[in-house]
Design a protein around this motif. Structure first.
Motif, PDB file in Angstrom:
ATOM      1  N   ALA A   8     -55.730 -33.343   9.283  1.00 39.84           N
ATOM      2  CA  ALA A   8     -56.039 -32.284  10.250  1.00 39.84           C
ATOM      3  C   ALA A   8     -56.747 -31.117   9.566  1.00 39.84           C
ATOM      4  CB  ALA A   8     -54.765 -31.811  10.945  1.00 39.84           C
ATOM      5  N   TRP A   9     -56.280 -30.749   8.356  1.00 34.89           N
ATOM      6  CA  TRP A   9     -56.924 -29.646   7.634  1.00 34.89           C
ATOM      7  C   TRP A   9     -58.360 -30.021   7.265  1.00 34.89           C
ATOM      8  CZ3 TRP A   9     -59.328 -28.527   3.061  1.00 34.89           C
ATOM      9  CH2 TRP A   9     -59.507 -27.177   2.770  1.00 34.89           C
ATOM     10  N   LEU A  10     -58.560 -31.258   6.800  1.00 40.26           N
ATOM     11  CA  LEU A  10     -59.910 -31.692   6.439  1.00 40.26           C
ATOM     12  C   LEU A  10     -60.828 -31.714   7.659  1.00 40.26           C
ATOM     13  CD1 LEU A  10     -59.150 -34.502   3.853  1.00 40.26           C
ATOM     14  CD2 LEU A  10     -60.174 -32.256   3.401  1.00 40.26           C
ATOM     15  N   ASP A  11     -60.322 -32.153   8.799  1.00 41.42           N
ATOM     16  CA  ASP A  11     -61.117 -32.126  10.030  1.00 41.42           C
ATOM     17  C   ASP A  11     -61.498 -30.692  10.394  1.00 41.42           C
ATOM     18  OD1 ASP A  11     -60.960 -34.896  10.255  1.00 41.42           O
ATOM     19  OD2 ASP A  11     -59.334 -34.840  11.744  1.00 41.42           O
ATOM     20  N   ALA A  12     -60.548 -29.772  10.249  1.00 47.92           N
ATOM     21  CA  ALA A  12     -60.827 -28.359  10.536  1.00 47.92           C
ATOM     22  C   ALA A  12     -61.844 -27.788   9.553  1.00 47.92           C
ATOM     23  CB  ALA A  12     -59.526 -27.550  10.502  1.00 47.92           C
ATOM     24  N   VAL A  14     -64.306 -29.473   7.989  1.00 50.62           N
ATOM     25  CA  VAL A  14     -65.632 -29.973   8.361  1.00 50.62           C
ATOM     26  C   VAL A  14     -66.134 -29.247   9.604  1.00 50.62           C
ATOM     27  CG1 VAL A  14     -66.903 -32.005   9.190  1.00 50.62           C
ATOM     28  CG2 VAL A  14     -65.323 -32.217   7.259  1.00 50.62           C
ATOM     29  N   ALA A  15     -65.280 -29.060  10.596  1.00 47.18           N
ATOM     30  CA  ALA A  15     -65.686 -28.357  11.816  1.00 47.18           C
ATOM     31  C   ALA A  15     -66.090 -26.911  11.510  1.00 47.18           C
ATOM     32  CB  ALA A  15     -64.557 -28.391  12.843  1.00 47.18           C
ATOM     33  N   ALA A  16     -65.340 -26.241  10.635  1.00 49.50           N
ATOM     34  CA  ALA A  16     -65.668 -24.859  10.274  1.00 49.50           C
ATOM     35  C   ALA A  16     -66.987 -24.797   9.510  1.00 49.50           C
ATOM     36  CB  ALA A  16     -64.540 -24.248   9.440  1.00 49.50           C
ATOM     37  N   TRP A  17     -67.210 -25.746   8.605  1.00 40.51           N
ATOM     38  CA  TRP A  17     -68.453 -25.761   7.829  1.00 40.51           C
ATOM     39  C   TRP A  17     -69.653 -25.983   8.744  1.00 40.51           C
ATOM     40  CZ3 TRP A  17     -69.629 -24.049   3.246  1.00 40.51           C
ATOM     41  CH2 TRP A  17     -70.855 -24.406   2.679  1.00 40.51           C
ATOM     42  N   ARG A  18     -69.490 -26.864   9.709  1.00 42.32           N
ATOM     43  CA  ARG A  18     -70.597 -27.154  10.629  1.00 42.32           C
ATOM     44  C   ARG A  18     -70.859 -25.997  11.584  1.00 42.32           C
ATOM     45  NH1 ARG A  18     -69.433 -33.526  12.052  1.00 42.32           N
ATOM     46  NH2 ARG A  18     -70.393 -34.336  10.154  1.00 42.32           N
ATOM     47  N   SER A  19     -69.803 -25.356  12.077  1.00 40.02           N
ATOM     48  CA  SER A  19     -69.969 -24.288  13.071  1.00 40.02           C
ATOM     49  C   SER A  19     -70.250 -22.930  12.451  1.00 40.02           C
ATOM     50  CB  SER A  19     -68.713 -24.172  13.940  1.00 40.02           C
ATOM     51  OG  SER A  19     -67.632 -23.607  13.204  1.00 40.02           O
ATOM     52  N   LEU A  20     -69.729 -22.718  11.248  1.00 46.24           N
ATOM     53  CA  LEU A  20     -69.803 -21.417  10.568  1.00 46.24           C
ATOM     54  C   LEU A  20     -69.284 -20.279  11.450  1.00 46.24           C
ATOM     55  CD1 LEU A  20     -73.163 -21.751   8.617  1.00 46.24           C
ATOM     56  CD2 LEU A  20     -70.838 -21.927   7.738  1.00 46.24           C
ATOM     57  N   LEU A  28     -58.651 -21.517   7.725  1.00 45.96           N
ATOM     58  CA  LEU A  28     -58.431 -22.515   6.672  1.00 45.96           C
ATOM     59  C   LEU A  28     -57.717 -21.961   5.449  1.00 45.96           C
ATOM     60  CD1 LEU A  28     -61.979 -24.137   6.665  1.00 45.96           C
ATOM     61  CD2 LEU A  28     -59.889 -25.145   7.606  1.00 45.96           C
ATOM     62  N   PHE A  29     -57.812 -20.656   5.239  1.00 41.80           N
ATOM     63  CA  PHE A  29     -57.392 -20.067   3.971  1.00 41.80           C
ATOM     64  C   PHE A  29     -56.327 -18.997   4.155  1.00 41.80           C
ATOM     65  CE2 PHE A  29     -61.814 -21.473   3.565  1.00 41.80           C
ATOM     66  CZ  PHE A  29     -61.701 -22.322   2.484  1.00 41.80           C
ATOM     67  N   SER A  30     -55.446 -18.900   3.168  1.00 45.43           N
ATOM     68  CA  SER A  30     -54.450 -17.832   3.164  1.00 45.43           C
ATOM     69  C   SER A  30     -55.146 -16.533   2.746  1.00 45.43           C
ATOM     70  CB  SER A  30     -53.313 -18.170   2.201  1.00 45.43           C
ATOM     71  OG  SER A  30     -53.796 -18.213   0.871  1.00 45.43           O
TER      72      SER A  30
END
Length: 92
Positions: A8-12, A14-20, A28-30
């Motif tokens: 789930a984290w990896l999917d998120a 990739v989605a964040a990288w694509r959408s920016l 994704l990050f603390s």
């Protein structure tokens, strides 16, 4: 963290990288995360620095390529990467 949570984290990611989208990246990050693009880079420190760095790529031309199980032929890989790079550069 179990396999499902990692997936789930990896999917998120990739989605964040694509959408920016800043909110998707931040999720994704603390707050005190450290992030490096390459193994020998000095890491970025803190969620805000990481989000800002990801958003800088909006100004850069890039392409995304997913390697599948059938991508075993290096010549074919290079051929299609060349085509994609030419399309990104407006030379196609």
């Amino acid at each position: 963290m179990d396999d499902a949570a990692v997936g789930a984290w990896l999917d998120a990611y990739v989605a964040a990288w694509r959408s920016l989208e800043p909110e998707a990246i931040a999720a994704l990050f603390s707050p005190d995360a450290a992030y490096a693009y390459h193994p020998y880079d000095a890491p970025l420190r803190g969620r805000e620095a990481i989000v800002a760095s990801w958003l800088e790529v909006r100004e850069r031309r890039h392409l995304w390529y997913q390697i599948d199980i059938g991508d075993a032929d290096p010549a074919t890989f290079v051929h299609y990467m060349r085509i994609a790079a030419h399309q990104v550069a407006g030379k196609a």
